[in-house]
Design a protein around this motif. Structure first.
Motif, PDB file in Angstrom:
ATOM      1  N   PHE A 159     -59.725 -22.725  26.649  1.00 15.33           N
ATOM      2  CA  PHE A 159     -58.670 -22.284  27.550  1.00 15.33           C
ATOM      3  C   PHE A 159     -59.307 -21.534  28.710  1.00 15.33           C
ATOM      4  N   GLU A 160     -58.570 -21.382  29.800  1.00 15.91           N
ATOM      5  CA  GLU A 160     -59.099 -20.615  30.923  1.00 15.91           C
ATOM      6  C   GLU A 160     -59.059 -19.133  30.590  1.00 15.91           C
ATOM      7  N   TRP A 161     -60.192 -18.451  30.792  1.00 21.51           N
ATOM      8  CA  TRP A 161     -60.273 -17.015  30.545  1.00 21.51           C
ATOM      9  C   TRP A 161     -61.394 -16.460  31.397  1.00 21.51           C
ATOM     10  N   SER A 162     -61.089 -15.465  32.169  1.00 24.18           N
ATOM     11  CA  SER A 162     -62.080 -14.788  32.996  1.00 24.18           C
ATOM     12  C   SER A 162     -61.473 -13.470  33.426  1.00 24.18           C
ATOM     13  N   MET A 163     -62.246 -12.689  34.161  1.00 28.06           N
ATOM     14  CA  MET A 163     -61.693 -11.465  34.718  1.00 28.06           C
ATOM     15  C   MET A 163     -60.560 -11.756  35.683  1.00 28.06           C
ATOM     16  N   LEU A 164     -60.548 -12.960  36.273  1.00 29.83           N
ATOM     17  CA  LEU A 164     -59.484 -13.363  37.182  1.00 29.83           C
ATOM     18  C   LEU A 164     -58.226 -13.784  36.443  1.00 29.83           C
ATOM     19  N   TRP A 165     -58.371 -14.243  35.208  1.00 26.52           N
ATOM     20  CA  TRP A 165     -57.216 -14.731  34.426  1.00 26.52           C
ATOM     21  C   TRP A 165     -57.312 -14.216  32.988  1.00 26.52           C
ATOM     22  N   ARG A 166     -56.564 -13.146  32.701  1.00 30.29           N
ATOM     23  CA  ARG A 166     -56.682 -12.468  31.415  1.00 30.29           C
ATOM     24  C   ARG A 166     -55.448 -12.620  30.532  1.00 30.29           C
ATOM     25  N   GLU A 167     -54.524 -13.481  30.931  1.00 29.24           N
ATOM     26  CA  GLU A 167     -53.327 -13.696  30.129  1.00 29.24           C
ATOM     27  C   GLU A 167     -53.637 -14.122  28.691  1.00 29.24           C
ATOM     28  N   PRO A 168     -54.694 -14.912  28.439  1.00 29.49           N
ATOM     29  CA  PRO A 168     -54.974 -15.314  27.052  1.00 29.49           C
ATOM     30  C   PRO A 168     -55.173 -14.145  26.091  1.00 29.49           C
ATOM     31  N   GLU A 169     -55.544 -12.989  26.608  1.00 28.32           N
ATOM     32  CA  GLU A 169     -55.738 -11.829  25.752  1.00 28.32           C
ATOM     33  C   GLU A 169     -54.434 -11.375  25.107  1.00 28.32           C
ATOM     34  N   ARG A 170     -53.321 -11.819  25.675  1.00 25.65           N
ATOM     35  CA  ARG A 170     -52.009 -11.444  25.158  1.00 25.65           C
ATOM     36  C   ARG A 170     -51.532 -12.350  24.027  1.00 25.65           C
ATOM     37  N   ASP A 171     -52.026 -13.600  24.007  1.00 25.70           N
ATOM     38  CA  ASP A 171     -51.442 -14.539  23.045  1.00 25.70           C
ATOM     39  C   ASP A 171     -52.469 -15.360  22.274  1.00 25.70           C
ATOM     40  N   ILE A 172     -53.177 -16.272  22.951  1.00 26.47           N
ATOM     41  CA  ILE A 172     -54.008 -17.216  22.210  1.00 26.47           C
ATOM     42  C   ILE A 172     -55.235 -16.553  21.593  1.00 26.47           C
ATOM     43  N   VAL A 173     -55.815 -15.545  22.252  1.00 32.59           N
ATOM     44  CA  VAL A 173     -57.015 -14.900  21.711  1.00 32.59           C
ATOM     45  C   VAL A 173     -56.740 -14.228  20.368  1.00 32.59           C
ATOM     46  N   PRO A 174     -55.717 -13.376  20.247  1.00 34.39           N
ATOM     47  CA  PRO A 174     -55.487 -12.744  18.938  1.00 34.39           C
ATOM     48  C   PRO A 174     -55.128 -13.732  17.837  1.00 34.39           C
ATOM     49  N   VAL A 175     -54.385 -14.777  18.170  1.00 29.54           N
ATOM     50  CA  VAL A 175     -54.020 -15.760  17.154  1.00 29.54           C
ATOM     51  C   VAL A 175     -55.244 -16.561  16.720  1.00 29.54           C
ATOM     52  N   ALA A 176     -56.077 -16.959  17.659  1.00 25.00           N
ATOM     53  CA  ALA A 176     -57.294 -17.688  17.304  1.00 25.00           C
ATOM     54  C   ALA A 176     -58.190 -16.844  16.407  1.00 25.00           C
ATOM     55  N   ARG A 177     -58.295 -15.568  16.699  1.00 23.21           N
ATOM     56  CA  ARG A 177     -59.126 -14.697  15.863  1.00 23.21           C
ATOM     57  C   ARG A 177     -58.520 -14.510  14.473  1.00 23.21           C
ATOM     58  N   GLU A 178     -57.230 -14.420  14.410  1.00 22.63           N
ATOM     59  CA  GLU A 178     -56.567 -14.345  13.107  1.00 22.63           C
ATOM     60  C   GLU A 178     -56.885 -15.588  12.271  1.00 22.63           C
ATOM     61  N   LEU A 179     -56.938 -16.751  12.936  1.00 29.94           N
ATOM     62  CA  LEU A 179     -57.180 -18.017  12.248  1.00 29.94           C
ATOM     63  C   LEU A 179     -58.661 -18.364  12.159  1.00 29.94           C
ATOM     64  N   GLU A 180     -59.527 -17.483  12.688  1.00 30.82           N
ATOM     65  CA  GLU A 180     -60.980 -17.673  12.689  1.00 30.82           C
ATOM     66  C   GLU A 180     -61.397 -18.946  13.432  1.00 30.82           C
ATOM     67  N   VAL A 181     -60.805 -19.118  14.612  1.00 29.52           N
ATOM     68  CA  VAL A 181     -61.130 -20.233  15.497  1.00 29.52           C
ATOM     69  C   VAL A 181     -61.956 -19.685  16.662  1.00 29.52           C
ATOM     70  N   GLY A 182     -63.072 -20.328  16.972  1.00 35.44           N
ATOM     71  CA  GLY A 182     -63.934 -19.883  18.059  1.00 35.44           C
ATOM     72  C   GLY A 182     -63.268 -20.013  19.412  1.00 35.44           C
ATOM     73  N   LEU A 183     -63.679 -19.171  20.357  1.00 32.01           N
ATOM     74  CA  LEU A 183     -63.082 -19.102  21.683  1.00 32.01           C
ATOM     75  C   LEU A 183     -64.045 -19.672  22.717  1.00 32.01           C
ATOM     76  N   VAL A 184     -63.599 -20.684  23.455  1.00 25.06           N
ATOM     77  CA  VAL A 184     -64.448 -21.330  24.464  1.00 25.06           C
ATOM     78  C   VAL A 184     -63.747 -21.240  25.818  1.00 25.06           C
ATOM     79  N   PRO A 185     -64.024 -20.212  26.590  1.00 26.11           N
ATOM     80  CA  PRO A 185     -63.376 -20.067  27.891  1.00 26.11           C
ATOM     81  C   PRO A 185     -63.977 -21.009  28.937  1.00 26.11           C
ATOM     82  N   TYR A 186     -63.123 -21.784  29.602  1.00 24.44           N
ATOM     83  CA  TYR A 186     -63.586 -22.545  30.753  1.00 24.44           C
ATOM     84  C   TYR A 186     -63.202 -21.770  32.016  1.00 24.44           C
ATOM     85  N   SER A 187     -63.801 -22.129  33.130  1.00 24.56           N
ATOM     86  CA  SER A 187     -63.643 -21.385  34.388  1.00 24.56           C
ATOM     87  C   SER A 187     -63.884 -19.888  34.185  1.00 24.56           C
TER      88      SER A 187
END
Length: 312
Positions: A159-187
């Motif tokens: 998913f897109e994640w950077s200092m310019l776009w931090r919305e994933p910190e609100r939703d997909i990041v915590p859920v992925a960590r709960e499910l033990e799924v690695g995070l691969v930020p593009y852009s």
């Protein structure tokens, strides 16, 4: 895999004219810098990118991640996650890559006309057949990720994640960590903005930036002011703004593997060197003060395919 990968889309589309000889040289520079994860997709350049990656990595000890689900052809762009098509897409990617197995195979976009579990189930058959090692999913919602994990192990979510776009910190990041799924930020470099090398004149030299609200009018002016603050801290730390942005992302956790893209060997080497930068708690606090999450301007472009019509 290396702590930083290489996003390869720009070798085929999105950022102006390309040259295969220069692209292959850049990929070899990435290998020399210790990068072992190369990210492509069947849609990038309508197959050109996979063929290029296959040629450049022939005989190399490297992991390839590719994606299916976005179909790009002469009639336009569409999404196709039908289970009965998954094996064909995989076989075509394997042929273009010149490989017997795909290390990480992503569903590029969830097909809104197909329950995600059905697509993931077909992908799991590829693992059992020995054609794919690990499964991933890209640009998904938390509920879709849960549904995917319920069917088969998911190694990574992109998913897109950077200092310019931090919305994933609100939703997909915590859920992925709960499910033990690695995070691969593009852009992870904000489509180049966080390198502090763009200005109001050059920001529009890419199709992706030209159509992105964050790079338009008053949004761009506000964001360039944020970049100037980022550059000041980078200068104090004796690193580049881009390295600072990548080091910030890496500091978010050991489960984060950014895949910055570049067609320039020098930039790839600079990005790879970010893995050696350790930001202190004071550095991270300074970043939050200088360039806070809510300090950037503009929403991002929707990255869903524009049509779900499948056609012939």
């Amino acid at each position: 895999m290396s702590a930083i990968g290489l996003g390869c889309m720009g070798f085929s589309q999105g950022y102006g004219a390309t040259d295969d000889t220069e692209s292959i040289a850049a990929i070899h520079a990435a290998l020399d810098a210790g990068i072992t994860l190369f990210d492509t997709a069947m849609s990038y350049g309508r197959g050109h990118n996979e063929r290029l990656i296959g040629k450049a990595l022939a005989g190399a000890d490297a992991a390839v991640a590719t994606k299916f689900g976005i179909v790009r052809n002469e009639t336009g762009v569409r999404i196709d996650g039908r289970p009965e098509q998954v094996a064909r897409y995989c076989n075509e990617s394997l042929e273009r890559l010149g490989r017997d197995v795909i290390d990480l195979y992503y569903l590029h976009r969830v097909d809104p006309q197909v329950p995600v579990g059905e697509t993931i189930g077909a992908m799991a058959e590829l693992v059992r057949a020995g054609k794919v090692r690990h499964l991933g999913i890209s640009e998904t919602t938390p509920s879709q990720l849960r549904a995917a994990v319920a069917v088969a192990p998911i190694a990574a979510v992109q998913f897109e994640w950077s200092m310019l776009w931090r919305e994933p910190e609100r939703d997909i990041v915590p859920v992925a960590r709960e499910l033990e799924v690695g995070l691969v930020p593009y852009s992870p470099l904000g489509r180049g903005l966080l390198t502090a090398t763009l200005d109001s004149a050059t920001a529009a030299d890419s199709d992706f930036r030209r159509n992105d609200p964050r790079f338009q009018a008053e949004h761009l002016a506000e964001n360039l002011a944020q970049v100037a603050a980022l550059q000041k801290l980078a200068t104090r730390l004796d690193i580049s703004a881009g390295q600072l942005a990548l080091a910030w992302l890496l500091a978010q956790g050991p489960d984060v593997v950014p895949i910055p893209g570049s067609r320039r060997s020098a930039r790839i080497l600079e990005n790879a060197a970010a893995v050696t930068i350790e930001l202190s708690a004071a550095d991270l606090a300074a970043l939050e003060e200088l360039v806070p999450a809510g300090g950037w301007s503009g929403d991002r472009t929707s990255f869903a395919a524009p049509s779900t019509t499948r056609g012939s």
